[in-house]
Scaffold this motif. Structure first.
Motif, PDB file in Angstrom:
ATOM      1  N   TRP A  50     148.448  59.311  41.737  1.00 55.61           N
ATOM      2  CA  TRP A  50     147.748  57.973  41.542  1.00 55.61           C
ATOM      3  C   TRP A  50     147.254  57.922  40.262  1.00 55.61           C
ATOM      4  O   TRP A  50     147.558  56.760  39.423  1.00 55.61           O
ATOM      5  N   ASN A  77     144.606  53.717  55.771  1.00 57.96           N
ATOM      6  CA  ASN A  77     145.949  54.485  56.026  1.00 57.96           C
ATOM      7  C   ASN A  77     145.583  55.945  55.864  1.00 57.96           C
ATOM      8  O   ASN A  77     146.283  56.792  56.738  1.00 57.96           O
ATOM      9  N   TYR A  80     143.590  51.132  40.909  1.00 53.96           N
ATOM     10  CA  TYR A  80     142.944  51.977  41.755  1.00 53.96           C
ATOM     11  C   TYR A  80     141.673  52.646  41.262  1.00 53.96           C
ATOM     12  O   TYR A  80     140.909  52.987  42.039  1.00 53.96           O
ATOM     13  N   GLU A  89     142.834  49.261  51.844  1.00 51.36           N
ATOM     14  CA  GLU A  89     143.782  49.575  52.622  1.00 51.36           C
ATOM     15  C   GLU A  89     144.511  51.061  52.527  1.00 51.36           C
ATOM     16  O   GLU A  89     144.793  51.736  53.579  1.00 51.36           O
ATOM     17  N   GLU A  90     144.608  51.530  51.510  1.00 46.82           N
ATOM     18  CA  GLU A  90     145.010  53.065  51.219  1.00 46.82           C
ATOM     19  C   GLU A  90     144.184  53.879  51.748  1.00 46.82           C
ATOM     20  O   GLU A  90     144.564  54.799  52.768  1.00 46.82           O
ATOM     21  N   ALA A 137     143.846  46.699  47.700  1.00 49.27           N
ATOM     22  CA  ALA A 137     144.929  47.813  47.988  1.00 49.27           C
ATOM     23  C   ALA A 137     144.037  49.060  48.172  1.00 49.27           C
ATOM     24  O   ALA A 137     144.807  49.968  48.714  1.00 49.27           O
ATOM     25  N   VAL A 138     142.978  49.521  47.461  1.00 52.47           N
ATOM     26  CA  VAL A 138     142.320  50.770  47.830  1.00 52.47           C
ATOM     27  C   VAL A 138     141.904  50.809  49.132  1.00 52.47           C
ATOM     28  O   VAL A 138     141.807  51.739  49.647  1.00 52.47           O
ATOM     29  N   TYR A 194     148.466  51.407  40.358  1.00 53.40           N
ATOM     30  CA  TYR A 194     147.746  52.524  40.603  1.00 53.40           C
ATOM     31  C   TYR A 194     146.306  52.518  39.451  1.00 53.40           C
ATOM     32  O   TYR A 194     145.486  52.986  39.598  1.00 53.40           O
TER      33      TYR A 194
END
Length: 554
Positions: free
Chosen positions: A128, A205, A142, A201-202, A198-199, A139
């Motif tokens: 990343w 996950n 991120y 959700e990452e 997005a972070v 990224y």
């Protein structure tokens, strides 16, 4: 509406059946620092196969859940707390198959596996971060990036005065993108940008990946650092933090500043509530409640916010560090009582307390209090109302090891650049290898050199020896673990007292059964009247006594 004090007279009592407790409410959590527990392949570093080989030992001492410090892929600048791949096992610790074998063996023994989750930061050697340096927009976002400040001489400086927890600036410049990235810990640990969906959700996950592997929960590391202040509130520039007044002699020290913009931001608690929702998704599928533990050295008021906000649930176990942060071997009985009462006073009435006396970041109980108080502290941890957490080795009274400047590897110590006073901040002494027996390297490893030296005195302070004698810290711990399963300790009421400046005592009672725990913090003998406690009179039977006690059980 004005509320006035009232006195209520009981008119009718109904017998209410005691509720069934969740697994995490009754078990003992045992923290394992994988690098130091058991080395199965002789490279001087503990590993997953080593942990698997000793799961029966955990069952034997009454442990039903173990929390593993980070075992994810990492360059090991901060020994696993700088994660390069959140979805894989660190190669020095083994393979994914080794982890799956660990889960399978633990399931056979009815031991739950809890992992360390390090969401605040990653590694500057992760894919990343490498992609961010190449300009990959997904990224790049991120992480937290800022422009430097150029002075009148054309010299570039960090964006603001923020310092790292491990000393020096919390900003590091990268020529590839012409900006500084934020790292609240070591340079190799770039902070994630949680204002990027997005972070968020990452990381959800990541949790799902390991929950699918069979883990029963997570301990969330350094949670209070998760968010920084929203710079849009300050004209698009992250502001300087004010001086604390605590360390005027060292501007590079973390304590030099008051961290009002980098810790305990309101958004942090919402993130914990969101993660709890992920955990609850799994409970709906199989009925097993996953546990959330949070690590925050902060005020009781802020600690309680991790439980939830009244509408949403958060962590079941916001760690209670009073036995680490508030008291030590010099503390009096009133100070012990005051510290223990704090969490019980502030916690929501429908939530459980938890008790933590040691971990991989703080000196061991035998060194912070004294070897003679090991049994007493274990009695407090295991017999107070709530959840018990034991750091590996506390059950046998392990002491801090001596680690020379040449052998020191902890970045907190190395960053001092001080070969004389480094030990004052080093965490290596409490991380020395576990002491299994009196053989080479205390039975931890067959290697000629272990990653940290084994502590002196292991020949007489180890599991094998303590199993072989009747009176030992280990055998007392086992008895306490069994006693802890009695209804009086699972459901009973609690009161405590400082009987004098040296003696702390507490009573647990339930359905007519009463236990007293009396702990003398000093070597002075006392004759005490225990009828101070209600319904305590006549002959008292000694059930368990410490190694130092002259009393006889029975």
């Amino acid at each position: 509406m004005r509320l006035n004090p009232i006195l209520l007279l009981p008119a009718l009592f109904l017998l209410v059946q005691t509720r069934e407790l969740q697994w995490w409410e009754t078990t003992i959590f045992y923290q394992i620092y994988p690098r130091s527990f058991v080395d199965s392949d002789g490279d001087g570093i503990g590993d997953l196969k080593g942990i698997t080989s000793k799961l029966e030992y955990l069952r034997e001492i009454g442990v039903g859940a173990t929390w593993l410090s980070p075992m994810f892929q990492s360059p090991m600048y901060d020994f696993g707390y700088d994660i390069a791949d959140f979805y894989d096992v660190h190669n020095e610790y083994g393979t994914m198959q080794d982890f799956e074998d660990l889960i399978a063996k633990a399931k056979e023994l009815d031991i739950k596996i809890v992992l360390d989750f390090v969401p605040n930061h990653g590694s500057n050697e992760s894919v990343w971060f490498e992609e961010a340096l190449k300009g990959h927009e997904q990224y790049y976002d991120y992480f937290v990036w800022e422009d430097g400040v150029v002075d009148e001489n054309g010299v570039m400086h960090p964006p603001n005065n923020w310092n790292s927890v491990f000393r020096k600036s919390a900003w590091e410049y990268r020529e590839e993108v012409g900006k500084y990235y934020l790292h609240q810990f070591v340079i190799g640990q770039p902070d994630f940008n949680y204002r990027n969906p997005a972070v968020v959700e990452e990381m959800k996950n990541v949790l799902r990946f390991w929950l699918d592997k069979g883990v029963a929960g997570f301990r969330i590391d350094a949670i209070s650092h998760l968010f920084e202040v929203d710079k849009e509130l300050y004209g698009g520039k992250l502001p300087d933090e004010p001086l604390s007044g605590r360390r005027s002699d060292d501007p590079l020290s973390y304590d030099y500043l008051d961290h009002i913009y980098t810790v305990n931001q309101d958004e942090t608690y919402d993130m914990v509530y969101q993660w709890r929702e992920v955990f609850d998704e799994y409970e709906k599928i199989d009925g097993l409640q996953r546990v959330v533990m949070t690590e925050a050295y902060t005020s009781p008021q802020l600690t309680m916010r991790y439980f939830g906000d009244g509408e949403r649930e958060g962590a079941q176990m916001p760690f209670n560090f009073v036995l680490i942060s508030d008291v030590n071997g010099d503390s009096t009985a009133p100070e012990i009582k005051y510290a223990l009462d704090k969490f019980l006073t502030f916690k929501p009435i429908d939530k459980l307390a938890n008790w933590v006396a040691g971990n991989h970041d703080n000196n061991r109980v035998a060194s912070r209090f004294s070897p003679k108080l090991v049994d007493g502290i274990n009695m407090i941890v295991l017999l107070l109302p709530g959840i018990a957490v034991t750091y590996m080795g506390e059950e046998i009274g392990m002491k801090d090891g001596f680690v020379s400047w040449e052998d020191t590897v902890d970045p907190s110590a190395c960053n001092t650049d001080d070969p004389i006073n480094y030990y004052q901040v080093s965490r290596d002494p409490e991380r020395t290898p576990f002491q299994w027996n009196s053989e080479k390297n205390a039975g931890f490893s067959t290697a000629d050199k272990t990653w940290l030296p084994v502590a002196d005195g292991y020949e007489a302070l180890n599991v094998e020896f303590q199993k072989s004698v009747e009176r030992s810290h280990l055998n007392i711990y086992k008895k306490l673990a069994i006693l802890r399963t009695e209804p009086v300790f699972r459901h009973g009421r609690f009161e405590s007292s400082a009987l004098n400046s040296d003696v702390f005592a507490f009573r647990r009672w339930h359905e007519g059964e009463i236990y007293l725990v009396v702990i003398n913090l000093r070597e002075q003998s006392y004759s005490l009247d225990l009828t101070y406690f209600e319904n305590v009179s006549g002959h008292l039977e000694i059930v368990i006594n410490s190694m130092e006690s002259p009393k006889v059980v029975g």
